[in-house]
Design an enzyme around this catalytic site. Sequence first.
Site, PDB file in Angstrom:
ATOM      1  CD  GLU A 160      -2.784   1.204  -0.024  1.00 13.28           C
ATOM      2  OE1 GLU A 160      -3.624   0.331  -0.202  1.00 13.28           O
ATOM      3  OE2 GLU A 160      -2.585   2.130  -0.839  1.00 13.28           O
ATOM      4  CB  VAL A 163       0.919   4.654  -5.041  1.00 14.15           C
ATOM      5  CG1 VAL A 163       0.286   5.903  -5.652  1.00 14.15           C
ATOM      6  CG2 VAL A 163       1.690   3.890  -6.116  1.00 14.15           C
ATOM      7  N   GLY A 217      13.085  13.828   5.383  1.00 19.43           N
ATOM      8  CA  GLY A 217      13.089  12.381   5.139  1.00 19.43           C
ATOM      9  C   GLY A 217      12.107  11.968   4.056  1.00 19.43           C
ATOM     10  CD  GLU A 220      12.673   7.415  -3.392  1.00 16.05           C
ATOM     11  OE1 GLU A 220      13.568   6.601  -3.144  1.00 16.05           O
ATOM     12  OE2 GLU A 220      11.478   7.204  -3.113  1.00 16.05           O
ATOM     13  CG  ASP A 231       8.770   8.687  -6.308  1.00 17.27           C
ATOM     14  OD1 ASP A 231       9.053   7.778  -5.497  1.00 17.27           O
ATOM     15  OD2 ASP A 231       7.685   9.310  -6.271  1.00 17.27           O
ATOM     16  CE  LYS A 235       5.395   7.378  -4.991  1.00 15.69           C
ATOM     17  NZ  LYS A 235       5.625   8.754  -4.503  1.00 15.69           N
TER      18      LYS A 235
END
Lengths: 357, 357
Positions: A160, A163, A217, A220, A231, A235
């Site tokens: 989960e 994305v 944080g 990436e 990224d 996704k």
Amino acid sequence: MTTPDLALVLVGFGHVGRRFVRLLNEIGDRLDFDWRVVAISTRHHGSVLDPDGVDVVRASALVEENHSLDRLQAEPVERSGIDVIRQSAQALADEAAEGRLVCLESTVLDIDRGEPATSHVRAALEAQMHVVTVNKGPAAFAYHELEALAEAVDRVFFFEGAVMDGIPVFNLVRETLPAVRIDGFRGVINTTSNFVLSALERGQPFDDAVREMQARGIAEADPSLDIDGWDAAAKTAALVNVLMAGAITPHQVARTGIGDVKPADVAAAIARGRRIRLVASATRQGGSITTRVEPEMLAARDPLANLEDTENALYLITDLLGEIGIVQREGTLTQTAYALVTDLSRISQRLREWDAR
Amino acid sequence: MTTPDLALVLVGFGHVGRRFVRLLNEIGDRLDFDWRVVAISTRHHGSVLDPDGVDVVRASALVEENHSLDRLQAEPVERSGIDVIRQSAQALADEAAEGRLVCLESTVLDIDRGEPATSHVRAALEAQMHVVTVNKGPAAFAYHELEALAEAVDRVFFFEGAVMDGIPVFNLVRETLPAVRIDGFRGVINTTSNFVLSALERGQPFDDAVREMQARGIAEADPSLDIDGWDAAAKTAALVNVLMAGAITPHQVARTGIGDVKPADVAAAIARGRRIRLVASATRQGGSITTRVEPEMLAARDPLANLEDTENALYLITDLLGEIGIVQREGTLTQTAYALVTDLSRISQRLREWDAR
């Protein structure tokens, strides 16, 4: 009904993994399962394996002080993630056989081949562990293989968090939209890019905004994966593979990042009552699926236009219900860590159902 | 695994009920259950009960031509909804005992007491039937009583269609957000009001817009329930009772409808870069919950401001994940009818789990 007792193997123990164990402690009284961490594997801070349970507070402190987890081990050994998975399954053979051993994968995204995450998932399933990952790689590069393996060994492969963090996307479709066909989607699904575009609109420099996302944080480890659209492409591939029965990798997504978007561009868009957003999309046309990640100039009333900073949204194009949107207004590490909790809870439910048989 | 065979009792057979049976036929190959309609009860067009299955195409045609369903019956009798429920349970005692008899309630909303829908739900549960309703009344007026009754008889009481049609709201929280606490919400959840406000913005007269919603089968039978905010208040009560463990009725919601909103008001709002929308909201403060339905003047970037025509959205305020929005971009009878399908599919799943024990 008994409360399932889960043994957790953490492969990857960065920002997300550490926030996850803190979150479990914070909301322990609301969980429908008991848990202990039996192993932690990291890339740069050693590993630890203790079937009786690892002290996760101490483990977090060690990593945050840049020490090695080997200190928690009487006889430290050099171990890869795969080693930790296999040794955990041996040391906890009963838990593995009973479906109570779970591998939580949170290593960083590799956009070349989705490794080592995909190998971690495969090894864990082969060792009779359920697998939950927040890494996009496995679903983006090898979804159908891993899902078939999971079914063959009667374990689950959940992701989960791949994305929109813990905001339901895969679970939304699987659990609440039976008999609905997904014919495409449009979304703003990369938080760092959206934060940077919003910052440019405010007059903040591009690089400052990237650094802020790194400090929180959220970017990436290599932020060019966000800026260059990788990224979002990963996704997109995961969504296409899982929700639209496609079989693509991130490399097949037509991709343009936000690296060339200048402050003057966003200002010119705003002057025209429009906004630039990095939009990921997929469309089914006949037998094929067209996928794309690119900065789009959106009209003010486009539902994606007003997403600011860490807001994300995904609009699913369905055959029965028209477009359905799911919107995440806050994106912090807590949302990502929660993704692991929600998938663990589904495993717990499954164990209760087994138990009832 | 066997495919559950469901026997359906339709209480109410208006726009929604008839769209529902057409939809079942359209998507039959995607359903995870088999079905037959064994009884239909209407307020003005008689009733029919046939354990072997009613011809729903013919039944729909009869009602649409303003004939009585009594024509389908060898010996027609005058029967209330409660009679049809009880007689169905007797005639299909095996199905009832096995949890395969389902009452689908789609009568019109009564805002005084939520009747006769609440009595229908109660009678059906007492007769060992599962109950699915798209009526807001039962969850708005009697949720806790009915849920306790459902648990006591080991049957379910589902009502996904009570808010935002078949777009998941209750199922979203129950199935995909474990351990998350809902502390409030804000939404545009009455389609007719939103359509009227959008029409005023376009310069269309108020009454024309209401008539259009009636013609499409979307406005309540008495459209003043939409215009005066009662429909939104009933949905607010249902959301508070189910998602926030409140215990209120629609009469306790502070309510202002859109009846006094003039074309000049919406024009003045737009001139200031704002928009007027009918907003339903709830906020938990300490031990109490404040609820409200009223036209609000929204800034252009408010996520509710750009909802037009039949678009709806609900933003849940959660403790762990911040605000999460779910957006419905199209609202037709199909979405409402689908709500019954999604809840039936959950019943089917439950039967499969029972079967596996």
